[in-house]
Design a protein around this motif. Structure first.
Motif, PDB file in Angstrom:
ATOM      1  N   TYR A  11      -0.262   8.331   8.919  1.00  0.00           N
ATOM      2  CA  TYR A  11       0.132   8.137   7.526  1.00  0.00           C
ATOM      3  C   TYR A  11       1.615   8.457   7.362  1.00  0.00           C
ATOM      4  O   TYR A  11       2.232   9.151   8.179  1.00  0.00           O
ATOM      5  CB  TYR A  11      -0.686   9.022   6.575  1.00  0.00           C
ATOM      6  N   GLN A  12       2.177   7.917   6.299  1.00  0.00           N
ATOM      7  CA  GLN A  12       3.548   8.208   5.881  1.00  0.00           C
ATOM      8  C   GLN A  12       3.590   8.006   4.386  1.00  0.00           C
ATOM      9  O   GLN A  12       3.181   6.957   3.886  1.00  0.00           O
ATOM     10  CB  GLN A  12       4.539   7.293   6.598  1.00  0.00           C
ATOM     11  N   ASN A  13       4.068   9.002   3.661  1.00  0.00           N
ATOM     12  CA  ASN A  13       3.975   8.969   2.203  1.00  0.00           C
ATOM     13  C   ASN A  13       4.839   7.883   1.565  1.00  0.00           C
ATOM     14  O   ASN A  13       4.480   7.346   0.513  1.00  0.00           O
ATOM     15  CB  ASN A  13       4.354  10.330   1.621  1.00  0.00           C
ATOM     16  N   VAL A  14       5.994   7.570   2.147  1.00  0.00           N
ATOM     17  CA  VAL A  14       6.866   6.496   1.650  1.00  0.00           C
ATOM     18  C   VAL A  14       7.355   5.686   2.842  1.00  0.00           C
ATOM     19  O   VAL A  14       7.326   6.147   3.989  1.00  0.00           O
ATOM     20  CB  VAL A  14       8.064   7.048   0.845  1.00  0.00           C
ATOM     21  N   LEU A  15       7.826   4.472   2.577  1.00  0.00           N
ATOM     22  CA  LEU A  15       8.323   3.615   3.637  1.00  0.00           C
ATOM     23  C   LEU A  15       9.668   4.107   4.159  1.00  0.00           C
ATOM     24  O   LEU A  15      10.385   4.872   3.488  1.00  0.00           O
ATOM     25  CB  LEU A  15       8.454   2.172   3.130  1.00  0.00           C
ATOM     26  N   ASP A  16      10.016   3.640   5.338  1.00  0.00           N
ATOM     27  CA  ASP A  16      11.326   3.940   5.920  1.00  0.00           C
ATOM     28  C   ASP A  16      12.423   3.358   5.026  1.00  0.00           C
ATOM     29  O   ASP A  16      12.269   2.255   4.489  1.00  0.00           O
ATOM     30  CB  ASP A  16      11.396   3.329   7.324  1.00  0.00           C
ATOM     31  N   PRO A  17      13.549   4.047   4.818  1.00  0.00           N
ATOM     32  CA  PRO A  17      14.605   3.526   3.928  1.00  0.00           C
ATOM     33  C   PRO A  17      15.170   2.187   4.384  1.00  0.00           C
ATOM     34  O   PRO A  17      15.470   1.320   3.553  1.00  0.00           O
ATOM     35  CB  PRO A  17      15.660   4.630   3.943  1.00  0.00           C
ATOM     36  N   ARG A  18      15.293   1.963   5.699  1.00  0.00           N
ATOM     37  CA  ARG A  18      15.819   0.689   6.168  1.00  0.00           C
ATOM     38  C   ARG A  18      14.834  -0.446   5.882  1.00  0.00           C
ATOM     39  O   ARG A  18      15.228  -1.545   5.484  1.00  0.00           O
ATOM     40  CB  ARG A  18      16.119   0.769   7.665  1.00  0.00           C
ATOM     41  N   ILE A  19      13.549  -0.181   6.073  1.00  0.00           N
ATOM     42  CA  ILE A  19      12.540  -1.201   5.787  1.00  0.00           C
ATOM     43  C   ILE A  19      12.498  -1.502   4.291  1.00  0.00           C
ATOM     44  O   ILE A  19      12.375  -2.673   3.886  1.00  0.00           O
ATOM     45  CB  ILE A  19      11.171  -0.734   6.300  1.00  0.00           C
ATOM     46  N   THR A  20      12.628  -0.487   3.465  1.00  0.00           N
ATOM     47  CA  THR A  20      12.634  -0.706   2.022  1.00  0.00           C
ATOM     48  C   THR A  20      13.809  -1.586   1.604  1.00  0.00           C
ATOM     49  O   THR A  20      13.666  -2.490   0.760  1.00  0.00           O
ATOM     50  CB  THR A  20      12.696   0.641   1.281  1.00  0.00           C
ATOM     51  N   LYS A  21      14.963  -1.362   2.196  1.00  0.00           N
ATOM     52  CA  LYS A  21      16.138  -2.173   1.887  1.00  0.00           C
ATOM     53  C   LYS A  21      15.928  -3.624   2.302  1.00  0.00           C
ATOM     54  O   LYS A  21      16.270  -4.556   1.558  1.00  0.00           O
ATOM     55  CB  LYS A  21      17.364  -1.591   2.580  1.00  0.00           C
ATOM     56  N   ASP A  22      15.341  -3.845   3.490  1.00  0.00           N
ATOM     57  CA  ASP A  22      15.060  -5.212   3.939  1.00  0.00           C
ATOM     58  C   ASP A  22      14.087  -5.914   2.997  1.00  0.00           C
ATOM     59  O   ASP A  22      14.238  -7.108   2.702  1.00  0.00           O
ATOM     60  CB  ASP A  22      14.483  -5.187   5.356  1.00  0.00           C
ATOM     61  N   ILE A  23      13.081  -5.197   2.549  1.00  0.00           N
ATOM     62  CA  ILE A  23      12.102  -5.794   1.635  1.00  0.00           C
ATOM     63  C   ILE A  23      12.781  -6.239   0.344  1.00  0.00           C
ATOM     64  O   ILE A  23      12.566  -7.359  -0.147  1.00  0.00           O
ATOM     65  CB  ILE A  23      10.967  -4.792   1.349  1.00  0.00           C
ATOM     66  N   ALA A  24      13.604  -5.363  -0.241  1.00  0.00           N
ATOM     67  CA  ALA A  24      14.272  -5.694  -1.502  1.00  0.00           C
ATOM     68  C   ALA A  24      15.189  -6.896  -1.351  1.00  0.00           C
ATOM     69  O   ALA A  24      15.259  -7.754  -2.250  1.00  0.00           O
ATOM     70  CB  ALA A  24      15.049  -4.485  -2.000  1.00  0.00           C
ATOM     71  N   HIS A  30       0.823  -1.205   0.000  1.00  0.00           N
ATOM     72  CA  HIS A  30       0.000   0.000   0.000  1.00  0.00           C
ATOM     73  C   HIS A  30       0.858   1.257   0.000  1.00  0.00           C
ATOM     74  O   HIS A  30       0.609   2.199  -0.760  1.00  0.00           O
ATOM     75  CB  HIS A  30      -0.927   0.013   1.213  1.00  0.00           C
ATOM     76  N   VAL A  31       1.887   1.297   0.847  1.00  0.00           N
ATOM     77  CA  VAL A  31       2.752   2.471   0.951  1.00  0.00           C
ATOM     78  C   VAL A  31       3.884   2.342  -0.059  1.00  0.00           C
ATOM     79  O   VAL A  31       4.523   1.286  -0.153  1.00  0.00           O
ATOM     80  CB  VAL A  31       3.317   2.613   2.377  1.00  0.00           C
ATOM     81  N   PRO A  32       4.186   3.367  -0.850  1.00  0.00           N
ATOM     82  CA  PRO A  32       5.278   3.291  -1.829  1.00  0.00           C
ATOM     83  C   PRO A  32       6.636   3.079  -1.157  1.00  0.00           C
ATOM     84  O   PRO A  32       6.842   3.411   0.011  1.00  0.00           O
ATOM     85  CB  PRO A  32       5.212   4.646  -2.536  1.00  0.00           C
ATOM     86  N   LEU A  33       7.565   2.528  -1.929  1.00  0.00           N
ATOM     87  CA  LEU A  33       8.922   2.331  -1.449  1.00  0.00           C
ATOM     88  C   LEU A  33       9.626   3.673  -1.283  1.00  0.00           C
ATOM     89  O   LEU A  33       9.246   4.680  -1.896  1.00  0.00           O
ATOM     90  CB  LEU A  33       9.702   1.444  -2.420  1.00  0.00           C
ATOM     91  N   TYR A  34      10.661   3.641  -0.476  1.00  0.00           N
ATOM     92  CA  TYR A  34      11.398   4.888  -0.218  1.00  0.00           C
ATOM     93  C   TYR A  34      12.143   5.330  -1.472  1.00  0.00           C
ATOM     94  O   TYR A  34      12.658   4.528  -2.247  1.00  0.00           O
ATOM     95  CB  TYR A  34      12.395   4.690   0.924  1.00  0.00           C
ATOM     96  N   ARG A  35      12.195   6.627  -1.659  1.00  0.00           N
ATOM     97  CA  ARG A  35      13.004   7.265  -2.692  1.00  0.00           C
ATOM     98  C   ARG A  35      13.470   8.613  -2.163  1.00  0.00           C
ATOM     99  O   ARG A  35      12.848   9.176  -1.239  1.00  0.00           O
ATOM    100  CB  ARG A  35      12.243   7.408  -4.011  1.00  0.00           C
ATOM    101  N   ALA A  36      14.524   9.134  -2.730  1.00  0.00           N
ATOM    102  CA  ALA A  36      15.032  10.432  -2.296  1.00  0.00           C
ATOM    103  C   ALA A  36      14.016  11.516  -2.598  1.00  0.00           C
ATOM    104  O   ALA A  36      13.244  11.423  -3.570  1.00  0.00           O
ATOM    105  CB  ALA A  36      16.364  10.730  -2.982  1.00  0.00           C
ATOM    106  N   GLY A  37      13.999  12.547  -1.776  1.00  0.00           N
ATOM    107  CA  GLY A  37      13.078  13.657  -1.999  1.00  0.00           C
ATOM    108  C   GLY A  37      13.308  14.321  -3.344  1.00  0.00           C
ATOM    109  O   GLY A  37      14.443  14.506  -3.781  1.00  0.00           O
ATOM    110  N   GLY A  38      12.215  14.647  -4.027  1.00  0.00           N
ATOM    111  CA  GLY A  38      12.311  15.292  -5.330  1.00  0.00           C
ATOM    112  C   GLY A  38      12.416  14.335  -6.497  1.00  0.00           C
ATOM    113  O   GLY A  38      12.581  14.778  -7.640  1.00  0.00           O
ATOM    114  N   THR A  39      12.322  13.007  -6.257  1.00  0.00           N
ATOM    115  CA  THR A  39      12.375  12.050  -7.369  1.00  0.00           C
ATOM    116  C   THR A  39      11.127  12.218  -8.227  1.00  0.00           C
ATOM    117  O   THR A  39      10.007  12.015  -7.747  1.00  0.00           O
ATOM    118  CB  THR A  39      12.458  10.613  -6.847  1.00  0.00           C
ATOM    119  N   PRO A  40      11.253  12.605  -9.492  1.00  0.00           N
ATOM    120  CA  PRO A  40      10.063  12.901 -10.308  1.00  0.00           C
ATOM    121  C   PRO A  40       9.232  11.653 -10.575  1.00  0.00           C
ATOM    122  O   PRO A  40       9.737  10.534 -10.638  1.00  0.00           O
ATOM    123  CB  PRO A  40      10.653  13.475 -11.598  1.00  0.00           C
ATOM    124  N   CYS A  41       7.927  11.877 -10.744  1.00  0.00           N
ATOM    125  CA  CYS A  41       6.970  10.795 -10.966  1.00  0.00           C
ATOM    126  C   CYS A  41       6.603  10.609 -12.427  1.00  0.00           C
ATOM    127  O   CYS A  41       5.896   9.649 -12.760  1.00  0.00           O
ATOM    128  CB  CYS A  41       5.696  11.055 -10.158  1.00  0.00           C
TER     129      CYS A  41
END
Length: 675
Positions: A391-404, A344-355
């Motif tokens: 709410y949180q717009n993107v996942l935590d960077p550490r959690i995103t790394k674990d998922i990948a 449901h929540v998007p993966l982490y990305r650096a701020g300003g990453t265009p969509c």
């Protein structure tokens, strides 16, 4: 000749009485014929002949009918028809892809959405949004007929707030809503989606194993986010929709659904205090690679016509060897299918990453002059890396790394939550093909801040051999194609309706003003002034009428003895004079068999003709708003007031608006109800 039955009764002399249903239908038909239809004709101002079709009210009605059919039928048909699979799929001619539909954030409107919105505006909003979801979803089933459908969370808007037996909402104003209210919302969700899932049919397409719908992935509006989740609320959701952590083999692809809102509690403060929230998702991640391999092996066995699992060996095991005995395992060595992550929540990305260019609310910023490539950093076009209450717009960077790392071999990822479309490639995480391509799916609701809701269509085509190896020659070719299917702009359609309402009122107001000022006449005024008796030309003078009467060969002098009658045609002010027929023209001979009354010889009186009975001439006494006219049928006391000025304007404007509204509202409700 009369025949009799075995009991001595004449055959056909008796019959069964009418049933209550037949009697009710007969009464209803009579009510429509003799009550509803005459009243309808009275309201609509008579029959709709071609001669009268040019009236202002009827022209407006025709324009409304055409415009509403376009807004409630044509727009919906065209938008879904543009998304047909064959319009954008680019497979070989012999391909039979599995067709997947991704739906994000329906977020059914409830008291949590607009807490300050008064009745009936809140009820109208709920009806409009539910109707939009139902119509678009049903149309998708009939036209696109996907093989599998998956919801990406946020099925409800305030699902996390509704209390359970042992939990309460953090906000006082929502604590009165409990499990009973949640169950009503669940039934409402089912009436919109589950009830219409088979509108296009329920049989699988040729070459496909079957149809499936998956709605177990939760969102932050269903459960909350991180530490804000209440365990009882999550258990209630899982009990009705299923576990949010699961693996499915669909179209020779491995789809991994992850309850990312619960897992996010692991990345917040003091995670050890809330292990019950994040531990199930973490344990799922730890074993997901093994589960993926097992399910791929089972799927390949099914495709080969074998049983899903290996049978148990029928052999005796000694008691002292029982502890070391192992369950039978699949020994087949297979190749892993491409993995698709659903969160449901998007993966982490650096701020300003265009969509990308398909983002509706904030399209890409134009690059500087002389630069052709899009900006690599675009805060306006990007998803904000931020969060707030639940709410949180993107996942935590550490959690995103674990998922990948723990899921592995992620080729594609699909998420929701943001309500708008976003497409990025995460190159910072190891995955299949040099990065994870993630698509954030648009909301399918018209009330989520975007004008064009949408869904994402995914076409899966990955033919393999018995060991899971791709059969396509080009191993680098993608096994998945996507398409953003935009749904109708319902808000824009409603705005057009609103604009035309203003135009219609202005036109009807101008018409009423012209009638009140005497510049034009109305059908209502003409009907009022028309007498039930025969009339002569309105421009005829009293002298001409008298002359015509005297010229009659059957003229009698009875009119000289009834001056009030002879002058009635000249003194009438109703716009149409009474046509007086001489009494002698109606007289019958006094011969035997006639019914006329004889006139006494030498009498100065004559018997009055029928048309003189009860007539007392015109009454020219003026009332406050106009002239009172005698003899108008249906009026109290036999009088009817002819409106003038402001009163006439109000009456004409009100009647014309009611005429148009009666047809337009009925037509709109029929289109919506049957749409």
């Amino acid at each position: 000749m009369t025949t009799y039955d075995d009991y001595g009764m004449p055959v056909g002399a008796y019959s069964e009485p009418e049933s209550l249903t037949h009697q009710a239908l007969r009464v209803a038909r009579a009510f429509v014929l003799y009550r509803v239809r005459p009243r309808w004709r009275q309201v609509m101002g008579g029959s709709w002949s071609w001669r009268r079709m040019s009236s202002v009210s009827r022209v407006l009605v025709l324009l409304w009918v055409v415009m509403m059919y376009w807004g409630e039928r044509t727009v919906f048909k065209n938008s879904i028809a543009e998304c047909k699979w064959e319009n954008w799929e680019r497979w070989s001619d012999d391909a039979n892809p599995h067709r997947l539909l991704l739906i994000a954030d329906p977020q059914l409107i409830d008291p949590h959405t607009y807490p300050g919105r008064p009745w009936p505006l809140d009820t109208i909003t709920v009806k409009l949004t539910d109707n939009y979801l139902r119509r678009t979803y049903s149309r998708i089933q009939k036209v696109l007929y996907p093989d599998t459908e998956i919801f990406l969370g946020d099925l409800f808007d305030g699902g996390r707030e509704w209390s359970t037996r042992t939990s309460k909402s953090p906000e006082e104003r929502y604590r009165k809503y409990g499990t009973s209210f949640w169950l009503k919302e669940y039934a409402r969700f089912g009436n919109i989606f589950f009830a219409h899932w088979r509108d296009g049919g329920d049989l699988p397409r040729p070459g496909q194993p079957g149809r499936k719908i998956i709605s177990s992935l939760p969102g932050n509006h269903d459960l909350g986010f991180g530490r804000g989740i209440q365990d009882q609320v999550r258990k209630r959701f899982n009990a009705y929709f299923g576990d949010g952590n699961r693996v499915d083999i669909i179209g020779n692809h491995t789809l991994v659904s992850l309850d990312s809102v619960s897992l996010s509690a692991y990345g917040q403060e003091n995670p050890d205090q809330v292990q019950a929230l994040w531990k199930p998702a973490m344990e799922f991640l730890d074993g997901v690679k093994t589960q993926k391999q097992r399910l791929v092996q089972e799927e390949l066995r099914v495709q080969r016509g074998l049983k899903r699992t290996s049978p148990f060996m029928h052999e005796e095991i000694k008691a002292d060897h029982l502890a070391k005995a192992a369950l039978p395992k699949l020994s087949d060595t297979v190749t892993e299918f491409p993995t698709i992550l659903l969160s449901h929540v998007p993966l982490y990305r650096a701020g300003g990453t265009p969509c990308g260019p398909l983002r509706e609310h904030w399209p890409p910023t134009r690059p500087p002059k002389g630069q052709t490539s899009p900006l690599e950093h675009d805060d306006r076009n990007a998803i904000s890396v931020s969060g707030g209450y639940q709410y949180q717009n993107v996942l935590d960077p550490r959690i995103t790394k674990d998922i990948a790392e723990k899921v592995g071999n992620i080729a594609y990822a699909f998420s929701g939550d943001d309500h708008d479309y976003c497409e990025v490639v995460h190159r910072a995480y190891a995955s299949a093909g040099g990065g994870i391509r993630e698509i954030t799916v648009k909301s399918t609701s018209m009330a989520m801040g975007i004008r064009r809701p949408g869904v994402v269509l995914v076409s899966l085509w990955n033919p393999v051999d018995e060991h899971g190896n791709p059969l396509v020659k080009d191993r680098s070719a993608p096994s998945l194609q996507t398409h953003l299917c935009l749904l109708p702009d319902e808000l824009g359609i409603l705005i057009q309706y609103g604009v035309f309402v203003v135009i219609s009122l202005a036109v009807l107001g101008l018409r009423a003003f012209l009638i009140a000022s005497g510049r034009i006449s109305s059908n209502t005024s003409a009907n009022e002034s028309q007498s039930l008796l025969p009339t002569i030309k309105p421009n005829a003078s009293s002298a001409e009428t008298e002359k015509a009467d005297l010229a009659s060969p059957h003229h009698s002098n009875s009119s000289h003895h009834n001056p009030s009658f002879s002058n009635s045609s000249s003194t009438s002010d109703r716009g149409a004079l009474l046509s007086v027929r001489n009494q002698n023209s109606r007289a019958r001979s006094t011969s035997p068999g006639s019914y006329a009354l004889p006139t006494a010889a030498g009498s100065q009186y004559s018997y009055p003709s029928v048309q003189q009975a009860g007539y007392y001439g015109p009454d020219d006494v003026s009332g406050k708003n106009g002239v009172k006219v005698w003899g108008a049928s249906g009026d109290k006391g036999g009088k009817k007031v002819r409106k003038k000025g402001v009163a006439l304007f109000i009456r004409e404007f009100r009647n014309s608006v009611l005429k148009v509204a009666a047809v337009v509202v009925g037509w709109y409700l029929w289109l919506v109800w049957t749409g």
